[in-house]
Design an enzyme around this catalytic site. Sequence first.
Site, PDB file in Angstrom:
ATOM      1  N   LYS A  52      -9.570   8.151   1.863  1.00 47.44           N
ATOM      2  CA  LYS A  52     -10.055   6.782   1.636  1.00 47.44           C
ATOM      3  C   LYS A  52     -11.525   6.644   2.042  1.00 47.44           C
ATOM      4  CE  LYS A  52      -5.660   4.256   1.978  1.00 47.44           C
ATOM      5  NZ  LYS A  52      -4.720   5.382   2.180  1.00 47.44           N
ATOM      6  N   HIS A  86      -9.683   1.917  -0.354  1.00 50.58           N
ATOM      7  CA  HIS A  86      -8.235   1.722  -0.318  1.00 50.58           C
ATOM      8  C   HIS A  86      -7.762   1.216  -1.672  1.00 50.58           C
ATOM      9  CE1 HIS A  86      -4.269   1.126   0.923  1.00 50.58           C
ATOM     10  NE2 HIS A  86      -4.439   0.457   2.049  1.00 50.58           N
ATOM     11  N   HIS A 116      -2.978   8.052   5.960  1.00 51.78           N
ATOM     12  CA  HIS A 116      -3.188   6.749   5.340  1.00 51.78           C
ATOM     13  C   HIS A 116      -4.608   6.273   5.657  1.00 51.78           C
ATOM     14  CE1 HIS A 116      -2.021   3.093   3.367  1.00 51.78           C
ATOM     15  NE2 HIS A 116      -2.269   2.355   4.440  1.00 51.78           N
ATOM     16  N   CYS A 141       0.798  -1.222   0.000  1.00 50.55           N
ATOM     17  CA  CYS A 141       0.000   0.000   0.000  1.00 50.55           C
ATOM     18  C   CYS A 141       0.834   1.277   0.000  1.00 50.55           C
ATOM     19  CB  CYS A 141      -0.944  -0.018   1.196  1.00 50.55           C
ATOM     20  SG  CYS A 141      -1.888  -1.537   1.320  1.00 50.55           S
ATOM     21  N   GLU A 190      -1.499   5.369  13.412  1.00 51.03           N
ATOM     22  CA  GLU A 190      -1.170   6.605  12.698  1.00 51.03           C
ATOM     23  C   GLU A 190      -1.454   7.823  13.570  1.00 51.03           C
ATOM     24  OE1 GLU A 190      -1.571   8.538   8.237  1.00 51.03           O
ATOM     25  OE2 GLU A 190      -3.026   7.018   8.866  1.00 51.03           O
ATOM     26  N   PHE A 231       1.435  -3.242   4.422  1.00 51.73           N
ATOM     27  CA  PHE A 231       1.769  -4.587   4.871  1.00 51.73           C
ATOM     28  C   PHE A 231       3.268  -4.783   4.695  1.00 51.73           C
ATOM     29  CE2 PHE A 231      -2.542  -6.950   4.063  1.00 51.73           C
ATOM     30  CZ  PHE A 231      -3.119  -6.229   5.094  1.00 51.73           C
TER      31      PHE A 231
END
Length: 410
Positions: A334, A339, A302, A163, A313, A398
Amino acid sequence: MQRRVVVTGIGAIAPNGNSAPLMWDAMKKGVNGIGPLTTVEIADNPVSVAAEIKDFDPLDYMEKKDARRMDRYCRYAVVAGSEAMEDAAFGDNMPDTERFGVIIGSGIGGLDTMQTEVTKLNEKGFKKTNPLFIPMMIGNMGSGHLAIKYGLRGHNTTVTTACASGAHSIGDAFRLVRHGYADAMLAGGAEAALTSLSLSGFCGLQALSLSSDPNRASIPFDLERSGFVLGEGAGAMVLEEYEHAVKRGARIYAEIVGYGATADAYHMTAPHPEAIGPAAAMRTAVEDAGIPPDAVSYINAHGTSTELNDKAETLAIKKVFGDHAYKIAISSTKSMTGHLLGAAGAIEAVISVMSIVDDFVPPTINYKMPDPECDLDCTPNTGRKTTVNYALSNSLAFGGQNASILFAKV
């Protein structure tokens, strides 16, 4: 000697707009690009909403023979990258093409093609797969096709960091121009992973929201969040050495002034509970720019709408910015795009640039239930007009890979 690097072209195709201007207008208005899932049909699929690209015909952008040779992710890459190149409007002032490169990231690449061809192999036999299966499937063909289209013979690579792929691509391209290895770069990310295989995999990880309500599925920082919504699209921008851009009279959207790339070194999918990786990425970007932390006006988070990510975050932002964290306008777009995996960082970088251009912070839509652990200003539901001198765009992935890019008004 470090050279200044500016953004002179932008392009995007997103669930709420099939060009950069359309997408940005939708972002300002809080238009939700999430809706009923229509592109994947499988009986026991528990996912009912997604952030699909709408009203997209590749033949509006390319020849039929070219479209047939590209996976869906690659078509999106070429559309967004071409828009950025046309927007940059080089004309007769094109940089030396051996010093003009391309980095288009993709977290997954041609998954749609892979699933189609594996099914074909299993059902019809060895000789029935598409002879172009390999070049359609591999993740570097977004960069490859754009280089071919524009004759760009400089540095050409593809970043695959899940991502964070789009953000790392832009950050790495920034460094190439800054340190003199290139005079211009076309950079971004593209993804088209809405397939039954990917939905099955992400559901196995319990990462996706299973809400059937498009307005309560992707709800970053909301106490009721339950997972992310899978989306598709691409974002791209042209980065150019400042003096070259000024000399040719280019429109300059913003300047990239800082970039941080770090690793959690902790877990395959979960962020570090102390948020050390994203905090280090943001701190590095701010220090790279040589500005005080309290100069940052806006953070495009994010913000995946997963419990662990949003908490980590939030904690990272507090660690880097201290009391000023509560004065920064933050949003997770998002909430409108879902996403986009490897395209997310690129789309969100374009949004960050436009927030500077228009002095406008887009909202985090569909926010209802405050989470005490996510207590910063997420610009709930309605965007706001405010001076944005510095915008920070975060991407976390990830594998524990983090990227932060800092843009500045010129």
